[in-house]
Design an enzyme around this catalytic site. Structure first.
Site, PDB file in Angstrom:
ATOM      1  CD  GLU A   1      -4.518 -31.907  31.961  1.00  0.00           C
ATOM      2  OE1 GLU A   1      -5.552 -32.102  31.283  1.00  0.00           O
ATOM      3  OE2 GLU A   1      -4.490 -31.222  33.006  1.00  0.00           O
TER       4      GLU A   1
ATOM      5  CE  LYS B   1      10.990 -32.282  41.493  1.00  0.00           C
ATOM      6  NZ  LYS B   1      11.607 -31.319  42.407  1.00  0.00           N
TER       7      LYS B   1
ATOM      8  CG  ASN C   1       1.554 -29.842  39.102  1.00  0.00           C
ATOM      9  OD1 ASN C   1       0.986 -30.661  39.816  1.00  0.00           O
ATOM     10  ND2 ASN C   1       1.198 -29.667  37.830  1.00  0.00           N
TER      11      ASN C   1
ATOM     12  NE  ARG D   1       0.363 -34.986  35.885  1.00  0.00           N
ATOM     13  CZ  ARG D   1       0.702 -35.227  34.635  1.00  0.00           C
ATOM     14  NH1 ARG D   1       1.717 -36.058  34.360  1.00  0.00           N
ATOM     15  NH2 ARG D   1       0.054 -34.635  33.642  1.00  0.00           N
TER      16      ARG D   1
ATOM     17  CG  HIS E   1      -2.336 -34.979  39.339  1.00  0.00           C
ATOM     18  ND1 HIS E   1      -1.347 -34.102  39.729  1.00  0.00           N
ATOM     19  CD2 HIS E   1      -2.732 -34.567  38.099  1.00  0.00           C
ATOM     20  CE1 HIS E   1      -1.124 -33.212  38.780  1.00  0.00           C
ATOM     21  NE2 HIS E   1      -1.968 -33.468  37.774  1.00  0.00           N
ATOM     22  N   GLY E   2      -2.268 -35.183  43.059  1.00  0.00           N
ATOM     23  CA  GLY E   2      -1.467 -34.348  43.947  1.00  0.00           C
ATOM     24  C   GLY E   2      -0.397 -33.574  43.189  1.00  0.00           C
TER      25      GLY E   2
END
Length: 284
Positions: free
Chosen positions: A86, A13, A15, A58, A9-10
């Site tokens: 995840e 927040k 991250n 996400r 995923h991109g």
């Protein structure tokens, strides 16, 4: 062979916060949304037949950006699955990364709200999931998602591309699980070397049945059909080469699809990769 493109995923927040971000939901940042759109543009001519995605936002938002750039986006099946999430960090979800203090047990760390990195595949935070647990979940994803696609391709003789949008740690476990189905695979694969994917980085595997599937075969966990696997790309991210974070903190804000296009704030081919062991593998 079925071409499986596994996409991380991109940027989210979480991250940006330096926390254990597993099953706790977190939106993409504005920069993460631009990463997802850049990925969609880069793979626009790939002719993706079906998209599977983690049900966390996400991943879903990234998957939608990928789908929307395809030639006929609304004809592409879009399937969400909690099995593609995840690693579950249990009590550590949303907690800051911590260093392990000498002479202190893990239980004592947890009691103080400290969650240091774990170094074996069996360890897990309270209420969470170990790496071995995640590997078993990856085996289930092979049976429920990948294997039916490979069996169908074997019968129909029509090559297809399947996109799977998920998360960094889980993708590493899934790739390793796929390769384990090919006993003749000669590359050396360490799960630790499959981690560290960039946000919206993608890895591609070409997968076929090692032996033809007999008609009427029941695709179930007991089947354990063998694969022929070729890893053609690992952590590809050429689509990010010209992408820069917006200044003034705009890029780090949570992406809101209802907000004005982020661009208003501004005014205005790689070689196939092989999987190789690193010199010093990182700890689990």
């Amino acid at each position: 062979m079925v071409s499986f493109i596994l996409v991380r995923h991109g940027e989210s927040k979480d991250n940006l916060r330096g926390v254990w971000a597993g099953v706790k939901d977190s939106p993409l940042s504005n920069h993460g949304m631009q990463q997802a759109e850049a990925l969609g543009n880069y793979l626009a001519s790939t002719n993706i037949a079906i998209i599977y995605t983690s049900d966390l936002q996400r991943a879903k938002t990234t998957a939608k950006a990928l789908r929307d750039k395809q030639t006929n986006p609304w004809s592409i099946p879009f399937i969400e699955s909690s099995h593609l999430r995840e690693q579950d960090f249990g009590a550590g979800e949303g907690m800051k990364f911590s260093k392990k203090e000498k002479g202190m047990s893990l239980a004592a760390h947890y009691a103080k709200g400290l969650f240091p990195a774990l170094h074996t595949r069996q360890e897990k935070f309270p209420g969470g999931e170990s790496l071995d647990d995640m590997a078993r979940r990856a085996e289930g994803v092979i049976e429920e998602i990948l294997l039916p696609q490979v069996v169908q391709e074997n019968r129909d003789g029509i090559m297809k591309t399947v996109a799977i949008v998920s998360h960094g740690l889980f993708i590493g476990e899934l790739v390793a699980a796929i390769i384990r189905r090919d006993r003749d695979y000669r590359g050396e694969v360490d799960v630790r070397n499959l981690r560290g994917m960039k946000n919206t980085g993608w890895t591609r595997l070409a997968v076929a049945l090692k032996f033809p599937a007999p008609n009427g075969i029941a695709v179930s966990p007991s089947t354990k059909l063998a694969f022929n696997v070729r890893v053609t790309d690992v952590n590809r991210h050429a689509h990010l080469s010209n992408l820069h974070r917006q200044k003034g903190g705009i890029g780090s804000l949570a992406h809101d699809p209802a907000q004005k296009d982020i661009r208003s704030f501004l005014g205005g081919k790689q070689k196939p990769a092989t999987v190789r062991p690193s010199q010093k593998p990182a700890p689990y």
